[in-house]
Motif scaffolding. Sequence first.
Motif, PDB file in Angstrom:
ATOM      1  N   TYR A   1       0.818  -1.209   0.000  1.00 41.98           N
ATOM      2  CA  TYR A   1       0.000   0.000   0.000  1.00 41.98           C
ATOM      3  C   TYR A   1       0.855   1.263   0.000  1.00 41.98           C
ATOM      4  O   TYR A   1       0.787   2.080  -0.917  1.00 41.98           O
ATOM      5  N   ILE A   2       1.678   1.420   1.050  1.00 34.81           N
ATOM      6  CA  ILE A   2       2.397   2.682   1.232  1.00 34.81           C
ATOM      7  C   ILE A   2       3.474   2.880   0.174  1.00 34.81           C
ATOM      8  O   ILE A   2       3.578   3.958  -0.424  1.00 34.81           O
ATOM      9  N   LEU A   3       4.292   1.840  -0.063  1.00 37.95           N
ATOM     10  CA  LEU A   3       5.418   1.978  -0.984  1.00 37.95           C
ATOM     11  C   LEU A   3       4.984   2.355  -2.399  1.00 37.95           C
ATOM     12  O   LEU A   3       5.504   3.327  -2.973  1.00 37.95           O
ATOM     13  N   PRO A   4       4.029   1.619  -3.016  1.00 30.96           N
ATOM     14  CA  PRO A   4       3.622   2.024  -4.370  1.00 30.96           C
ATOM     15  C   PRO A   4       3.038   3.432  -4.421  1.00 30.96           C
ATOM     16  O   PRO A   4       3.370   4.212  -5.318  1.00 30.96           O
ATOM     17  N   VAL A   5       2.177   3.750  -3.435  1.00 31.62           N
ATOM     18  CA  VAL A   5       1.553   5.081  -3.433  1.00 31.62           C
ATOM     19  C   VAL A   5       2.609   6.164  -3.247  1.00 31.62           C
ATOM     20  O   VAL A   5       2.598   7.199  -3.940  1.00 31.62           O
ATOM     21  N   ALA A   6       3.547   5.942  -2.306  1.00 32.44           N
ATOM     22  CA  ALA A   6       4.584   6.941  -2.051  1.00 32.44           C
ATOM     23  C   ALA A   6       5.458   7.161  -3.276  1.00 32.44           C
ATOM     24  O   ALA A   6       5.788   8.303  -3.627  1.00 32.44           O
ATOM     25  N   LEU A   7       5.845   6.077  -3.945  1.00 38.73           N
ATOM     26  CA  LEU A   7       6.697   6.210  -5.128  1.00 38.73           C
ATOM     27  C   LEU A   7       5.960   6.912  -6.271  1.00 38.73           C
ATOM     28  O   LEU A   7       6.519   7.779  -6.947  1.00 38.73           O
ATOM     29  N   ILE A   8       4.698   6.542  -6.472  1.00 38.77           N
ATOM     30  CA  ILE A   8       3.912   7.168  -7.550  1.00 38.77           C
ATOM     31  C   ILE A   8       3.711   8.657  -7.275  1.00 38.77           C
ATOM     32  O   ILE A   8       3.913   9.506  -8.144  1.00 38.77           O
ATOM     33  N   LEU A   9       3.320   8.968  -6.024  1.00 39.79           N
ATOM     34  CA  LEU A   9       3.085  10.375  -5.687  1.00 39.79           C
ATOM     35  C   LEU A   9       4.369  11.189  -5.736  1.00 39.79           C
ATOM     36  O   LEU A   9       4.370  12.337  -6.195  1.00 39.79           O
ATOM     37  N   SER A  10       5.474  10.606  -5.232  1.00 34.46           N
ATOM     38  CA  SER A  10       6.741  11.347  -5.254  1.00 34.46           C
ATOM     39  C   SER A  10       7.214  11.603  -6.675  1.00 34.46           C
ATOM     40  O   SER A  10       7.919  12.577  -6.938  1.00 34.46           O
ATOM     41  N   GLN A  11       6.806  10.741  -7.606  1.00 32.41           N
ATOM     42  CA  GLN A  11       7.223  10.885  -8.997  1.00 32.41           C
ATOM     43  C   GLN A  11       6.347  11.872  -9.753  1.00 32.41           C
ATOM     44  O   GLN A  11       6.849  12.668 -10.546  1.00 32.41           O
ATOM     45  N   TRP A  12       5.026  11.853  -9.504  1.00 29.95           N
ATOM     46  CA  TRP A  12       4.112  12.643 -10.317  1.00 29.95           C
ATOM     47  C   TRP A  12       3.250  13.642  -9.543  1.00 29.95           C
ATOM     48  O   TRP A  12       2.756  14.603 -10.130  1.00 29.95           O
ATOM     49  N   ALA A  13       3.043  13.438  -8.246  1.00 29.23           N
ATOM     50  CA  ALA A  13       2.214  14.382  -7.474  1.00 29.23           C
ATOM     51  C   ALA A  13       2.743  14.509  -6.043  1.00 29.23           C
ATOM     52  O   ALA A  13       2.053  14.159  -5.081  1.00 29.23           O
ATOM     53  N   PRO A  14       3.967  15.011  -5.880  1.00 31.64           N
ATOM     54  CA  PRO A  14       4.562  15.082  -4.540  1.00 31.64           C
ATOM     55  C   PRO A  14       3.793  15.982  -3.579  1.00 31.64           C
ATOM     56  O   PRO A  14       3.873  15.803  -2.357  1.00 31.64           O
ATOM     57  N   TRP A  15       3.030  16.920  -4.107  1.00 33.32           N
ATOM     58  CA  TRP A  15       2.281  17.849  -3.256  1.00 33.32           C
ATOM     59  C   TRP A  15       1.158  17.145  -2.481  1.00 33.32           C
ATOM     60  O   TRP A  15       0.658  17.686  -1.491  1.00 33.32           O
ATOM     61  N   LEU A  16       0.779  15.929  -2.893  1.00 28.67           N
ATOM     62  CA  LEU A  16      -0.290  15.207  -2.199  1.00 28.67           C
ATOM     63  C   LEU A  16       0.201  14.476  -0.942  1.00 28.67           C
ATOM     64  O   LEU A  16      -0.612  14.108  -0.088  1.00 28.67           O
ATOM     65  N   LEU A  17       1.500  14.272  -0.818  1.00 26.82           N
ATOM     66  CA  LEU A  17       2.021  13.495   0.302  1.00 26.82           C
ATOM     67  C   LEU A  17       1.711  14.149   1.642  1.00 26.82           C
ATOM     68  O   LEU A  17       1.318  13.484   2.600  1.00 26.82           O
ATOM     69  N   THR A  18       1.898  15.456   1.718  1.00 26.29           N
ATOM     70  CA  THR A  18       1.683  16.153   2.995  1.00 26.29           C
ATOM     71  C   THR A  18       0.225  16.098   3.453  1.00 26.29           C
ATOM     72  O   THR A  18      -0.038  15.762   4.610  1.00 26.29           O
ATOM     73  N   PRO A  19      -0.762  16.430   2.603  1.00 17.80           N
ATOM     74  CA  PRO A  19      -2.155  16.309   3.061  1.00 17.80           C
ATOM     75  C   PRO A  19      -2.542  14.894   3.486  1.00 17.80           C
ATOM     76  O   PRO A  19      -3.266  14.710   4.471  1.00 17.80           O
ATOM     77  N   ILE A  20      -2.025  13.881   2.772  1.00 23.08           N
ATOM     78  CA  ILE A  20      -2.336  12.498   3.145  1.00 23.08           C
ATOM     79  C   ILE A  20      -1.743  12.170   4.510  1.00 23.08           C
ATOM     80  O   ILE A  20      -2.398  11.554   5.371  1.00 23.08           O
ATOM     81  N   LEU A  21      -0.501  12.603   4.724  1.00 29.27           N
ATOM     82  CA  LEU A  21       0.122  12.381   6.028  1.00 29.27           C
ATOM     83  C   LEU A  21      -0.639  13.103   7.132  1.00 29.27           C
ATOM     84  O   LEU A  21      -0.777  12.590   8.248  1.00 29.27           O
ATOM     85  N   MET A  22      -1.139  14.295   6.859  1.00 26.34           N
ATOM     86  CA  MET A  22      -1.887  15.051   7.873  1.00 26.34           C
ATOM     87  C   MET A  22      -3.197  14.363   8.235  1.00 26.34           C
ATOM     88  O   MET A  22      -3.621  14.389   9.391  1.00 26.34           O
TER      89      MET A  22
ATOM     90  N   ILE B   1       9.419   9.639   5.581  1.00 22.54           N
ATOM     91  CA  ILE B   1      10.695  10.179   6.071  1.00 22.54           C
ATOM     92  C   ILE B   1      11.852   9.531   5.321  1.00 22.54           C
ATOM     93  O   ILE B   1      12.793  10.205   4.877  1.00 22.54           O
ATOM     94  N   ALA B   2      11.803   8.215   5.156  1.00 22.41           N
ATOM     95  CA  ALA B   2      12.844   7.508   4.424  1.00 22.41           C
ATOM     96  C   ALA B   2      12.885   7.960   2.958  1.00 22.41           C
ATOM     97  O   ALA B   2      13.962   8.140   2.373  1.00 22.41           O
ATOM     98  N   LEU B   3      11.705   8.159   2.380  1.00 27.30           N
ATOM     99  CA  LEU B   3      11.634   8.593   0.982  1.00 27.30           C
ATOM    100  C   LEU B   3      12.281   9.959   0.797  1.00 27.30           C
ATOM    101  O   LEU B   3      12.994  10.201  -0.190  1.00 27.30           O
ATOM    102  N   ASN B   4      12.046  10.872   1.730  1.00 34.36           N
ATOM    103  CA  ASN B   4      12.650  12.201   1.639  1.00 34.36           C
ATOM    104  C   ASN B   4      14.177  12.129   1.663  1.00 34.36           C
ATOM    105  O   ASN B   4      14.860  12.976   1.083  1.00 34.36           O
ATOM    106  N   GLU B   5      14.711  11.133   2.378  1.00 32.41           N
ATOM    107  CA  GLU B   5      16.162  10.996   2.468  1.00 32.41           C
ATOM    108  C   GLU B   5      16.787  10.475   1.170  1.00 32.41           C
ATOM    109  O   GLU B   5      17.973  10.682   0.927  1.00 32.41           O
TER     110      GLU B   5
END
Length: 340
Positions: free
Chosen positions: A78-99, A156-160
């Motif tokens: 769940y998390i890994l595919p979504v994080a990779l896809i969002l970081s590649q094409w829609a990084p702005w969505l990561l913060t609202p989802i985390l919130m 956090i790991a992805l940001n690194e």
Amino acid sequence: MSAGLLGLLDDVAAIAKLAAASLDDVGSAAAKATAKAAGVVVDDTAVTPQYVHGVAANREIPIVKKIAWGSIRNKVFYILPVALILSQWAPWLLTPILMLGGTYLAFEGAEKIWGRLRGHEGHDKPAAAVGPDAEKTLVAGAVRTDLILSAEIMVIALNEVAHEPFFSRLVILLVVALAITVVVYGVVGLIVRMDDMGLALAGRDSRGSQRVGRALVTGMPKVLAVISVVGTVAMLWVGGHILLTGTDELGWHAPYEFVHHLEEAVAHAVPGVGGFLGWLVNTFFSALVGVLVGAVVLAVMHVLPFGKKHDEGHAADAEATAATEPTDEFTDEQNEGPRA
């Protein structure tokens, strides 16, 4: 022919060296990413044991295993595919989802505090004694909470490793996901079985072993109770911290800057232990944000119709559990046997 073979071997050796260097880079990056997420890893380790606090002894490890497998599914599928896809094409969505996840954690922590204040804490009765449905509910709740904590760890790991190529990011995050899950649930499994280790030591001939064993047996219930409290605080702290940093990233800087400046002031004001005291300041205000947001969501959940149904469901479960418990009178009759 031999020259061609030697050239091929040279090429293979060069590829092997390149692969080894790549593995070293992956290992180094994974270690750095894991270290950055260490704070949330500690919170995850503190949160999880509360789900097996009060559970029948023979069900502790099976439940921990189920939660661990749920955690791996959360991270890998769940998390890994979504994080990779969002970081590649829609990084702005990561913060609202985390919130949103941080808000859920704050709500979970506030609900546990409210349950303790009302005397209706959810895990007082061993799940296995109530039935398999209750155990499934317990595991599902733990896996839901793990989803939020795991998302925070993975982001956090992805940001690194955001500067790494896509494939390298994938491999590094897989390593982080598996390593953190093994460490967290290995420690949790060890914690919940310490009382059994104590019983084994208490049965040995050595007086030293017996003393250590008795100390473990008598002390572990208290340790688990403390860990349960720490886990609740960790939910509020992590949830509040996610919300603080999220509002800052979304453009509302005042709350985060206030906490950050206060943390820096305390850190520089006290030599030696200033860094630790500054961390405590940040933790306190993060937990405070978690309590406030969690209390608001809790109030809304208990006021809205679906919230009331949630409460009625808990009350019905409690009544059903009480109805299945034998009364003292019935127990006495069982002990006395059939009357003439």
